[in-house]
Scaffold this motif. Structure first.
Motif, PDB file in Angstrom:
ATOM      1  N   PRO A  22       0.824  -1.207   0.000  1.00 20.78           N
ATOM      2  CA  PRO A  22       0.000   0.000   0.000  1.00 20.78           C
ATOM      3  C   PRO A  22       0.866   1.268   0.000  1.00 20.78           C
ATOM      4  CG  PRO A  22      -0.567  -1.464   1.832  1.00 20.78           C
ATOM      5  CD  PRO A  22       0.668  -2.002   1.220  1.00 20.78           C
ATOM      6  N   LEU A  23       0.460   2.232  -0.795  1.00 24.11           N
ATOM      7  CA  LEU A  23       1.233   3.473  -0.919  1.00 24.11           C
ATOM      8  C   LEU A  23       1.367   4.165   0.427  1.00 24.11           C
ATOM      9  CD1 LEU A  23       2.580   5.693  -2.648  1.00 24.11           C
ATOM     10  CD2 LEU A  23       0.318   6.729  -2.830  1.00 24.11           C
ATOM     11  N   ILE A  24       0.268   4.138   1.203  1.00 20.14           N
ATOM     12  CA  ILE A  24       0.267   4.866   2.478  1.00 20.14           C
ATOM     13  C   ILE A  24       1.329   4.308   3.423  1.00 20.14           C
ATOM     14  CG2 ILE A  24      -1.539   3.447   3.605  1.00 20.14           C
ATOM     15  CD1 ILE A  24      -1.550   7.256   3.659  1.00 20.14           C
ATOM     16  N   ALA A  25       1.675   2.995   3.234  1.00 24.51           N
ATOM     17  CA  ALA A  25       2.714   2.387   4.053  1.00 24.51           C
ATOM     18  C   ALA A  25       4.116   2.767   3.577  1.00 24.51           C
ATOM     19  CB  ALA A  25       2.557   0.859   4.033  1.00 24.51           C
ATOM     20  N   VAL A  26       4.224   3.033   2.276  1.00 27.21           N
ATOM     21  CA  VAL A  26       5.523   3.370   1.692  1.00 27.21           C
ATOM     22  C   VAL A  26       5.832   4.858   1.880  1.00 27.21           C
ATOM     23  CG1 VAL A  26       6.883   3.343  -0.456  1.00 27.21           C
ATOM     24  CG2 VAL A  26       5.177   1.575  -0.057  1.00 27.21           C
ATOM     25  N   ALA A  27       4.770   5.664   1.967  1.00 24.74           N
ATOM     26  CA  ALA A  27       4.940   7.119   1.990  1.00 24.74           C
ATOM     27  C   ALA A  27       5.930   7.607   3.048  1.00 24.74           C
ATOM     28  CB  ALA A  27       3.577   7.793   2.136  1.00 24.74           C
ATOM     29  N   PRO A  28       5.877   7.094   4.303  1.00 31.78           N
ATOM     30  CA  PRO A  28       6.863   7.562   5.290  1.00 31.78           C
ATOM     31  C   PRO A  28       8.302   7.296   4.854  1.00 31.78           C
ATOM     32  CG  PRO A  28       5.075   6.394   6.359  1.00 31.78           C
ATOM     33  CD  PRO A  28       4.888   6.196   4.890  1.00 31.78           C
ATOM     34  N   LEU A  29       8.502   6.155   4.143  1.00 27.84           N
ATOM     35  CA  LEU A  29       9.853   5.852   3.653  1.00 27.84           C
ATOM     36  C   LEU A  29      10.321   6.923   2.679  1.00 27.84           C
ATOM     37  CD1 LEU A  29       9.785   2.014   2.938  1.00 27.84           C
ATOM     38  CD2 LEU A  29      11.260   3.241   4.545  1.00 27.84           C
ATOM     39  N   LEU A  30       9.373   7.381   1.843  1.00 25.31           N
ATOM     40  CA  LEU A  30       9.734   8.415   0.869  1.00 25.31           C
ATOM     41  C   LEU A  30      10.184   9.686   1.582  1.00 25.31           C
ATOM     42  CD1 LEU A  30       6.844   7.959  -1.754  1.00 25.31           C
ATOM     43  CD2 LEU A  30       9.194   7.120  -1.897  1.00 25.31           C
ATOM     44  N   VAL A  31       9.535   9.981   2.729  1.00 30.18           N
ATOM     45  CA  VAL A  31       9.927  11.165   3.504  1.00 30.18           C
ATOM     46  C   VAL A  31      11.346  10.990   4.039  1.00 30.18           C
ATOM     47  CG1 VAL A  31       9.373  12.626   5.486  1.00 30.18           C
ATOM     48  CG2 VAL A  31       7.526  11.626   4.125  1.00 30.18           C
ATOM     49  N   ILE A  32      11.624   9.748   4.536  1.00 28.63           N
ATOM     50  CA  ILE A  32      12.964   9.481   5.087  1.00 28.63           C
ATOM     51  C   ILE A  32      14.029   9.671   3.989  1.00 28.63           C
ATOM     52  CG2 ILE A  32      14.478   7.658   6.020  1.00 28.63           C
ATOM     53  CD1 ILE A  32      11.942   6.531   7.417  1.00 28.63           C
ATOM     54  N   TRP A  33      13.692   9.156   2.773  1.00 29.65           N
ATOM     55  CA  TRP A  33      14.683   9.219   1.694  1.00 29.65           C
ATOM     56  C   TRP A  33      14.772  10.592   1.046  1.00 29.65           C
ATOM     57  CZ3 TRP A  33      12.255   4.156  -0.520  1.00 29.65           C
ATOM     58  CH2 TRP A  33      12.746   3.070   0.211  1.00 29.65           C
ATOM     59  N   LEU A  34      13.638  11.261   0.909  1.00 30.95           N
ATOM     60  CA  LEU A  34      13.627  12.493   0.104  1.00 30.95           C
ATOM     61  C   LEU A  34      13.399  13.769   0.907  1.00 30.95           C
ATOM     62  CD1 LEU A  34      11.459  11.095  -2.848  1.00 30.95           C
ATOM     63  CD2 LEU A  34      13.924  11.452  -2.865  1.00 30.95           C
ATOM     64  N   GLY A  35      13.003  13.599   2.183  1.00 27.83           N
ATOM     65  CA  GLY A  35      12.767  14.773   3.007  1.00 27.83           C
ATOM     66  C   GLY A  35      11.384  15.354   2.783  1.00 27.83           C
ATOM     67  N   PHE A  36      11.108  16.451   3.507  1.00 25.85           N
ATOM     68  CA  PHE A  36       9.800  17.088   3.388  1.00 25.85           C
ATOM     69  C   PHE A  36       9.791  17.997   2.163  1.00 25.85           C
ATOM     70  CE2 PHE A  36      10.305  16.021   7.861  1.00 25.85           C
ATOM     71  CZ  PHE A  36       9.101  15.362   8.110  1.00 25.85           C
ATOM     72  N   GLY A  37       8.683  17.984   1.425  1.00 26.51           N
ATOM     73  CA  GLY A  37       8.594  18.918   0.296  1.00 26.51           C
ATOM     74  C   GLY A  37       7.942  18.318  -0.917  1.00 26.51           C
ATOM     75  N   LEU A  38       7.890  19.138  -1.959  1.00 28.01           N
ATOM     76  CA  LEU A  38       7.227  18.765  -3.212  1.00 28.01           C
ATOM     77  C   LEU A  38       7.768  17.448  -3.778  1.00 28.01           C
ATOM     78  CD1 LEU A  38       5.318  19.644  -5.595  1.00 28.01           C
ATOM     79  CD2 LEU A  38       7.286  20.811  -6.576  1.00 28.01           C
ATOM     80  N   GLN A  39       9.110  17.256  -3.654  1.00 30.74           N
ATOM     81  CA  GLN A  39       9.716  16.069  -4.278  1.00 30.74           C
ATOM     82  C   GLN A  39       9.107  14.776  -3.747  1.00 30.74           C
ATOM     83  OE1 GLN A  39      11.157  18.198  -2.292  1.00 30.74           O
ATOM     84  NE2 GLN A  39      12.514  17.214  -0.801  1.00 30.74           N
ATOM     85  N   THR A  40       8.715  14.769  -2.459  1.00 30.57           N
ATOM     86  CA  THR A  40       8.131  13.547  -1.895  1.00 30.57           C
ATOM     87  C   THR A  40       6.740  13.304  -2.474  1.00 30.57           C
ATOM     88  OG1 THR A  40       9.422  13.839   0.083  1.00 30.57           O
ATOM     89  CG2 THR A  40       7.511  12.407   0.269  1.00 30.57           C
ATOM     90  N   ALA A  41       5.976  14.376  -2.674  1.00 28.18           N
ATOM     91  CA  ALA A  41       4.648  14.222  -3.281  1.00 28.18           C
ATOM     92  C   ALA A  41       4.781  13.728  -4.726  1.00 28.18           C
ATOM     93  CB  ALA A  41       3.904  15.560  -3.244  1.00 28.18           C
ATOM     94  N   ILE A  42       5.791  14.259  -5.437  1.00 31.28           N
ATOM     95  CA  ILE A  42       6.030  13.812  -6.822  1.00 31.28           C
ATOM     96  C   ILE A  42       6.373  12.324  -6.817  1.00 31.28           C
ATOM     97  CG2 ILE A  42       7.579  14.024  -8.822  1.00 31.28           C
ATOM     98  CD1 ILE A  42       7.901  17.007  -8.061  1.00 31.28           C
ATOM     99  N   ALA A  43       7.271  11.935  -5.882  1.00 31.12           N
ATOM    100  CA  ALA A  43       7.692  10.532  -5.820  1.00 31.12           C
ATOM    101  C   ALA A  43       6.507   9.630  -5.498  1.00 31.12           C
ATOM    102  CB  ALA A  43       8.797  10.362  -4.789  1.00 31.12           C
ATOM    103  N   ALA A  44       5.661  10.057  -4.560  1.00 32.14           N
ATOM    104  CA  ALA A  44       4.501   9.227  -4.193  1.00 32.14           C
ATOM    105  C   ALA A  44       3.571   9.071  -5.389  1.00 32.14           C
ATOM    106  CB  ALA A  44       3.762   9.861  -3.015  1.00 32.14           C
ATOM    107  N   ALA A  45       3.372  10.162  -6.136  1.00 35.24           N
ATOM    108  CA  ALA A  45       2.530  10.089  -7.332  1.00 35.24           C
ATOM    109  C   ALA A  45       3.137   9.140  -8.352  1.00 35.24           C
ATOM    110  CB  ALA A  45       2.359  11.488  -7.929  1.00 35.24           C
ATOM    111  N   ALA A  46       4.467   9.228  -8.519  1.00 36.40           N
ATOM    112  CA  ALA A  46       5.142   8.393  -9.515  1.00 36.40           C
ATOM    113  C   ALA A  46       5.068   6.915  -9.121  1.00 36.40           C
ATOM    114  CB  ALA A  46       6.596   8.827  -9.664  1.00 36.40           C
ATOM    115  N   VAL A  47       5.276   6.631  -7.818  1.00 35.66           N
ATOM    116  CA  VAL A  47       5.273   5.232  -7.351  1.00 35.66           C
ATOM    117  C   VAL A  47       3.926   4.577  -7.653  1.00 35.66           C
ATOM    118  CG1 VAL A  47       5.198   3.821  -5.244  1.00 35.66           C
ATOM    119  CG2 VAL A  47       7.057   5.464  -5.589  1.00 35.66           C
ATOM    120  N   VAL A  48       2.846   5.294  -7.366  1.00 28.94           N
ATOM    121  CA  VAL A  48       1.533   4.680  -7.511  1.00 28.94           C
ATOM    122  C   VAL A  48       1.084   4.641  -8.982  1.00 28.94           C
ATOM    123  CG1 VAL A  48       0.049   6.683  -7.129  1.00 28.94           C
ATOM    124  CG2 VAL A  48      -0.680   4.458  -6.316  1.00 28.94           C
TER     125      VAL A  48
END
Lengths: 267, 257
Positions: free
Chosen positions: A106-132
């Motif tokens: 589930p994306l919602i489970a992966v999302a915190p990992l994206l924050v750890i890897w990419l930090g807070f900001g637009l890039q994490t939202a872009i990555a989450a959109a791309a992953v799903v």
């Protein structure tokens, strides 16, 4: 003349359905006396939208940007990686099942990992959109390219076409109708991904994206503002889906049966 | 234009498919340089397998297919310069007639100007000029086959392999396509192999007919009629048809009278 009447019918029917739903909602809330905190009336939501239009439009632009960029990354990656997987039987056997399993996370489970890897900001939202959004494009590209007419493949082989030439002139164009279907699904998912990404990667400011507007409004018990932001995020999704559908229609309508417009499908 | 056309020789060709199915058993015959040989036989007798081996799309389990030059030596030129027309037209649905006809030249790296000029030339000769900007989906089945036949000419082939190009069309369109096949063969001057299941088509077009049955050559029949004198209603033509029909019936063990 008949065409014009048909077009009006196609536009009017869904508008009537929406109008009926809104009126029924308005009347039901007013008659039942449900509190505005639980369920505000459409009229109240409309007023909130008007009063907060700057904040909401700014947020919608941010979310649209994250969703569009994420979608673009997913589209390019999906088509390139999907083409490679389709072309190499070993990759098809090894990577495709892996991609299918990863898709189940589930994306919602992966999302915190994206924050750890990419930090807070637009890039994490872009990555989450791309992953799903990646998987539908990947799956559609693979399905499209492995189902290219073997007769046409043979024709290219007979004329000594290289793998690269065959991909450019046969595999890719032949699979465009199926890829477009994958892209349309991905367009809708990209907005969901962007909003989830925004939930976890909280970046505020005057131009906070819709995900943040929704979270903030929820904490402030502003249900009307939550609804307004949800309506706008749906509008962003619809716009992206519409744009992708239009491009898809432009690419395939002359030669493939799938190239009918959404309007023609619901006629 | 005098060209050194190759003849096409099948020598003891056998093909066993995985699972032990003998598609071809010791097939030997040759197609003279510039001649048109029809291969006829019931469905599943290995006609198409034979063509695919000649085209290099399949391999013989044993035996060989050779292109023999005028000097009697095996020549690679025939294989390098052969064109195939399949029973389905195999046109790219997103390309119009010109772009489809020009495709073999495009794949060989011929410049855009040159390939379009050549494609227009063969399209005009085939009477397809009014349809040149149409997509395959906007053409009838017969027209699509004519485009596919025109495409075989664009590379000026030395060897033409035609795999039942008329199998999916009605009788009237078949007769029109037969005219087109004869024109294509005569214009190209190529050594031609035509797979068909129509006896009258074979007699009308070929100067040699290979009658096949279950993977092997049953009889080799030479058509005595000169090409110019082939009238489908003449007694001589009908007698040729009858002879081939009887041969085919003997091969297949079918009683026809």
């Amino acid at each position: 003349m008949m065409g014009a009447i048909k077009s009006i019918r196609v536009v009017v029917a869904p508008l009537l359905a929406v109008a009926f739903m809104l009126i029924a909602w308005q009347v039901a809330v007013m008659m039942s006396g449900v509190s505005a905190y639980l369920l505000p009336t459409p009229w109240a939501i409309g007023q909130t939208m008007w009063a907060n239009s700057d904040r909401l439009i700014g947020g919608a632009i941010q979310t649209a940007m994250a969703a569009t960029l994420g979608f673009a990354v997913a589209a390019v990656m999906g088509i390139l990686v999907g083409s490679m997987i389709a072309a190499v039987p070993f990759l098809r056997r090894s990577l495709y099942p892996l991609a299918t399993i990863l898709q189940m996370v589930p994306l919602i489970a992966v999302a915190p990992l994206l924050v750890i890897w990419l930090g807070f900001g637009l890039q994490t939202a872009i990555a989450a959109a791309a992953v799903v959004a990646l998987f539908p494009v990947l799956a559609a590209t693979i399905d499209g390219q492995v189902s290219v007419d073997p007769g046409l493949r043979e024709f290219f082989m007979l004329h000594g076409a290289s793998g690269w030439t065959r991909w450019r002139k046969l595999d890719l164009p032949a699979s465009i109708p199926i890829i477009v279907t994958g892209l349309r699904i991905a367009a809708g998912l990209a907005v969901i991904g962007a909003i989830v990404g925004e939930f976890v990667s909280g970046y505020g400011g005057p131009n906070a994206p819709l995900g943040i507007v929704i979270m903030t409004a929820m904490r402030e018990a502003r249900t009307d503002l939550v609804f307004a932001a949800v309506a706008l995020s749906a509008a962003v999704g619809f716009a992206l889906f519409g744009a992708v559908s239009c491009i898809g229609w432009f690419l395939v309508h002359r030669w493939h049966a799938s190239g009918v417009t959404f309007m023609e499908q619901i006629k | 234009m005098i060209r050194d056309l190759p003849s096409l020789a099948f020598q003891g060709v056998s093909r066993i498919f995985p699972g032990g199915v003998h598609a071809l058993k010791d097939v030997s015959f040759s197609i003279p340089a510039g001649g048109l040989t029809a291969v006829i036989g019931p469905s599943g007798c290995g006609k198409t397998t034979l063509l695919r081996i000649a085209a290099g799309l399949d391999r013989a389990t044993s035996g060989s297919v050779n292109f023999i030059g005028p000097d009697g030596k095996t020549s690679a030129r025939g294989r390098e310069n052969l064109s195939v027309c399949f029973q389905d037209a195999r046109l790219l649905p997103w390309r119009n007639v010109v772009a489809n006809v020009a495709l073999p030249l495009e794949l060989s790296g011929v410049s855009r100007v040159e390939r379009l000029a050549r494609a227009n030339q063969v399209i005009t000769a085939a009477g397809l000029a009014p349809a040149q900007t149409r997509l395959p989906s906007q053409l009838s089945g017969g027209m699509r086959m004519r485009v596919a036949l025109a495409r075989t000419l664009v590379t000026s082939p030395d060897v033409l392999l035609l795999d039942e190009p008329c199998s999916a069309v009605d009788e009237f369109t078949r007769m029109q396509l037969d005219e087109e096949i004869r024109r294509v063969w005569q214009v190209s001057g190529a050594t031609t192999m035509l797979i068909t299941h129509s006896v009258s088509e074979a007699v009308w077009l070929a100067d040699q007919i290979i009658v096949m049955n279950v993977g092997s050559v049953h009889e080799i029949h030479r058509v005595a009629l000169p090409q110019q004198a082939r009238d489908r209603t003449s007694t001589a033509f009908l007698l040729e048809v009858e002879t081939v029909m009887r041969s085919l019936a003997r091969a297949a063990g079918v009683v026809i009278a």
